[in-house]
Design an enzyme around this catalytic site. Structure first.
Site, mmCIF file in Angstrom:
data_model
loop_
_atom_site.group_PDB
_atom_site.id
_atom_site.type_symbol
_atom_site.label_atom_id
_atom_site.label_comp_id
_atom_site.label_asym_id
_atom_site.label_seq_id
_atom_site.Cartn_x
_atom_site.Cartn_y
_atom_site.Cartn_z
ATOM 1 N N HIS A 1 -3.626 -4.978 0.551
ATOM 2 C CA HIS A 1 -2.131 -6.061 1.754
ATOM 3 C C HIS A 1 -2.589 -7.027 1.753
ATOM 4 O O HIS A 1 -3.956 -8.125 1.890
ATOM 5 C CB HIS A 1 -3.413 -5.153 3.025
ATOM 6 C CG HIS A 1 -3.593 -3.617 2.829
ATOM 7 N ND1 HIS A 1 -2.519 -2.965 3.613
ATOM 8 C CD2 HIS A 1 -4.341 -2.871 2.505
ATOM 9 C CE1 HIS A 1 -2.579 -1.903 3.668
ATOM 10 N NE2 HIS A 1 -3.599 -1.731 3.149
ATOM 11 N N CYS B 1 0.411 -0.733 -0.048
ATOM 12 C CA CYS B 1 0.338 0.202 -0.154
ATOM 13 C C CYS B 1 0.832 1.136 -0.264
ATOM 14 O O CYS B 1 1.312 0.996 -1.237
ATOM 15 C CB CYS B 1 -1.053 -0.059 1.252
ATOM 16 S SG CYS B 1 -2.649 1.083 0.858
ATOM 17 N N GLU C 1 -1.116 -8.881 3.344
ATOM 18 C CA GLU C 1 -1.041 -9.872 4.664
ATOM 19 C C GLU C 1 -2.862 -10.050 5.184
ATOM 20 O O GLU C 1 -2.783 -11.153 6.333
ATOM 21 C CB GLU C 1 -0.378 -8.941 5.395
ATOM 22 C CG GLU C 1 -1.485 -7.536 6.583
ATOM 23 C CD GLU C 1 -0.733 -6.412 5.420
ATOM 24 O OE1 GLU C 1 -1.068 -6.265 3.881
ATOM 25 O OE2 GLU C 1 -1.182 -5.720 5.728
HETATM 26 N N1 GLN Z 1 -2.044 6.333 2.847
HETATM 27 C C1 GLN Z 1 -1.737 5.698 2.231
HETATM 28 C C2 GLN Z 1 -3.589 6.139 1.190
HETATM 29 O O1 GLN Z 1 -4.660 6.530 1.308
HETATM 30 C C3 GLN Z 1 -1.629 4.354 1.577
HETATM 31 C C4 GLN Z 1 -2.936 3.726 2.766
HETATM 32 C C5 GLN Z 1 -2.364 2.607 3.292
HETATM 33 O O2 GLN Z 1 -1.229 1.833 3.418
HETATM 34 N N2 GLN Z 1 -3.189 1.560 4.249
HETATM 35 O O3 GLN Z 1 -3.618 5.702 -0.217
#
Ligand code: GLN
Length: 552
Positions: free
Chosen positions: A510, A385, A512
């Protein structure tokens, strides 16, 4: 199997953090392995509608389900133990309950009546328990964990609701399991049962007599202690279960099974079912305890002092370690320190680097320089992310010569290679408005991602507002960045990789959140495999980074 759904309620007393989530998950696993269809659910008595708006420092990781609910991290344990995707039905907060009741009141649903905790709030809570059982299929057992500790003011309506629930569905169909602490008092050289007695007394005062007590302790409970607890708490001796500290949470179900906990539960609930099949689980636990080789992987983030913030990542490394026959040592690296002291001071000697998700600009430049260090030194890297977003910024700066950044951190960055998604631009509400939940992703032919997954299309879970800016895609690709995963309409970059590097992979989603004990996630499995090759290369014959590239 069972025609009537059975309900198990798990409460906790004495102190928080006793591992109610793991106890609930372990009971879930034992029943599932006895052939039962099990669903787990958590009630959180706080007033936030969901944990999505809470800081990880307050709450730990926010776990996201396929259907896009932002939930408590215990749902991660539930999914991992019972190997089943859960939904928003599985996490209910007091905020959701009160919101539903108040909305109904405004709609005229209670016209003429005074709206009260009993019966209106408690009926709403009971409705959510039944709702968890109505999953379109025959659910044999619903396990509901009540968050918080007995005695908390905000938890009372939930305890009242589960008390009433027994009257609604019958004694034979409900079970109360209460988790307590049996502390060892050094000065007296004794385990003390009084806190447990008090906690059970408190439960009985509100009308709940626990059927089974699970006692956390750091040493064995003697027969004498067990019979004392049984006598004072009004349960049979065999219903006092010892939950001694263990090194791996995956051992807990085996520990419970040894004390016949699952037999006691099915007998009390009148369920006919075979004994549990724990062969594969036992093999996995045995492996966790017997692995001798290890790799060192750095997690470079901002919440490193609070490991709960990265719960699923830690578990994913355990799963990937088991599949690669290697123990993963995690080194926590605070990216603000990397900013101050440089990446070498923290990453030299590491066999892998992971940059996890996150929000806000604190430590961002540290993340970017950690990624540069991993890229330039051929150290296996996985970005998740925000980790993908930082990898793209790093690449754009170093390889495309752009003054690049993300519009999340700087309003007037000259080259916003990471930008707010179009559909996010007019959002004003903060809660539940990110791009959330599972979305499909198409993997590029012949890419490392495609080889790791072994399929052309995947489904992964998201939680973000920013994305790779499509205006820069061509420029990034011309300079060697491979976009290996895209949304099916081709509009959103979901994965990137660097073919010139032994293992440089990042995902906007994600991974994970989908790793399971007996099914390690391909991206973690790949990272740990590459780290193992890197370490072997670093220790011996070949160049570490060439070694890490082999046989992916
Ligand atoms: N802050 C970033 C976004 O909103 C990444 C979010 C995250 O890592 N879950 O896109």
């Amino acid at each position: 199997m069972g025609k009537i759904t059975k309900y198990i309620f798990i409460t906790g007393g004495v102190v928080s953090s006793l591992g109610k989530g793991i106890a609930s998950s372990s009971i879930g696993l034992l029943l599932k392995q006895r052939g039962l269809n099990v669903v787990l659910q958590k009630f959180d008595p706080y007033l936030n509608v969901d944990p999505g708006t809470m800081s990880p420092f307050q709450h730990g990781e926010v776990f996201v389900t396929d259907d896009g609910a932002e939930t408590d991290l215990d749902l991660g344990h539930y999914e991992r133990f019972i190997d089943r995707d859960l939904s928003q039905r599985s996490n209910v907060t007091a905020g959701q309950i009160y919101e539903a009741v108040i909305n109904r009141e405004r709609d005229g649903g209670y016209l003429g009546r005074t709206v009260q905790i009993v019966p209106h709030v408690t009926e709403e809570i009971k409705g959510r328990i039944r709702f968890a059982a109505e999953n379109g299929e025959n659910v044999d057992v619903v396990i509901t964990e009540i968050g918080g500790t007995s005695g908390d003011i905000e938890g009372l309506p939930f305890l009242e609701a589960i008390r009433q629930f027994r009257l609604d569905v019958g004694r034979r169909n409900t079970l109360y399991v209460h988790l307590t602490l049996v502390p060892y008092i050094k000065a007296a050289r004794e385990l003390k049962t009084k806190p447990t007695q008090h906690s059970v007394k408190g439960m009985r005062e509100i009308g709940i007599q626990p059927d089974i007590l699970v006692c956390r302790t750091d040493r064995p409970l003697s027969q004498e202690i067990k019979s004392k607890i049984a006598l004072f708490c009004n349960v049979e001796e065999k219903e006092v279960i010892e939950a001694r500290d263990v090194d791996s949470i995956y051992q807990v179900p085996l520990q419970f099974h040894k004390q016949d906990l699952d037999d006691i539960i099915v007998e009390k609930l009148g369920i006919q079912c075979p004994p549990p099949d724990l062969v594969e689980w036992e093999k996995m636990v045995h492996k966790i305890y017997s692995m001798t080789e290890s790799v060192d992987i750095a997690i470079c983030g901002k919440y490193v002092h609070l490991v709960d913030a990265y719960k699923s990542i830690i578990e994913s490394f355990i799963h990937a370690g088991v599949e690669n026959d290697v123990h993963v040592n995690i080194k926590w690296v605070d990216t603000e320190k990397v900013e101050a002291e440089g990446p070498e001071a923290h990453l030299e000697g590491m066999h892998g680097v992971l940059v996890p998700g996150g929000f806000g600009d604190r430590g961002i430049e540290g993340k970017i320089s950690a990624i540069r260090y991993a890229r330039e030194n051929g150290i296996p890297f996985l970005g998740i992310c925000l980790g993908l977003q930082c990898a793209v910024i790093e690449f754009a700066r170093a390889m495309c010569g752009l003054e690049a950044g993300s519009s999340e951190f700087e309003d007037d960055v000259p080259h916003p290679v990471i930008d707010l998604m179009i559909e996010q631009r007019n959002r004003s509400k903060m809660g539940g408005t990110m791009r959330l939940g599972a979305y499909p992703c198409v993997l590029k032919k012949d890419s490392l991602a495609r080889r790791l997954y072994g399929v052309a299309e995947i489904s992964e879970r998201h939680r973000h507002r920013w994305e790779v800016n499509n205006d820069y895609r061509e420029r990034l690709e011309e300079n060697g960045l491979v976009i290996s995963g895209l949304s099916p309409d081709g509009n959103l970059v979901e994965m990137i990789e660097l073919p010139s590097h032994p293992y440089f992979v990042a995902s906007q989603f994600h991974p994970e959140l989908k790793s399971r004990p007996q099914r390690a996630h391909p991206l973690f499995k790949g990272l740990v495999a590459a780290a193992k090759r890197f370490r072997r290369g670093a220790c011996g014959e070949r160049n570490a980074s060439t070694a890490a590239r082999q046989d992916v």
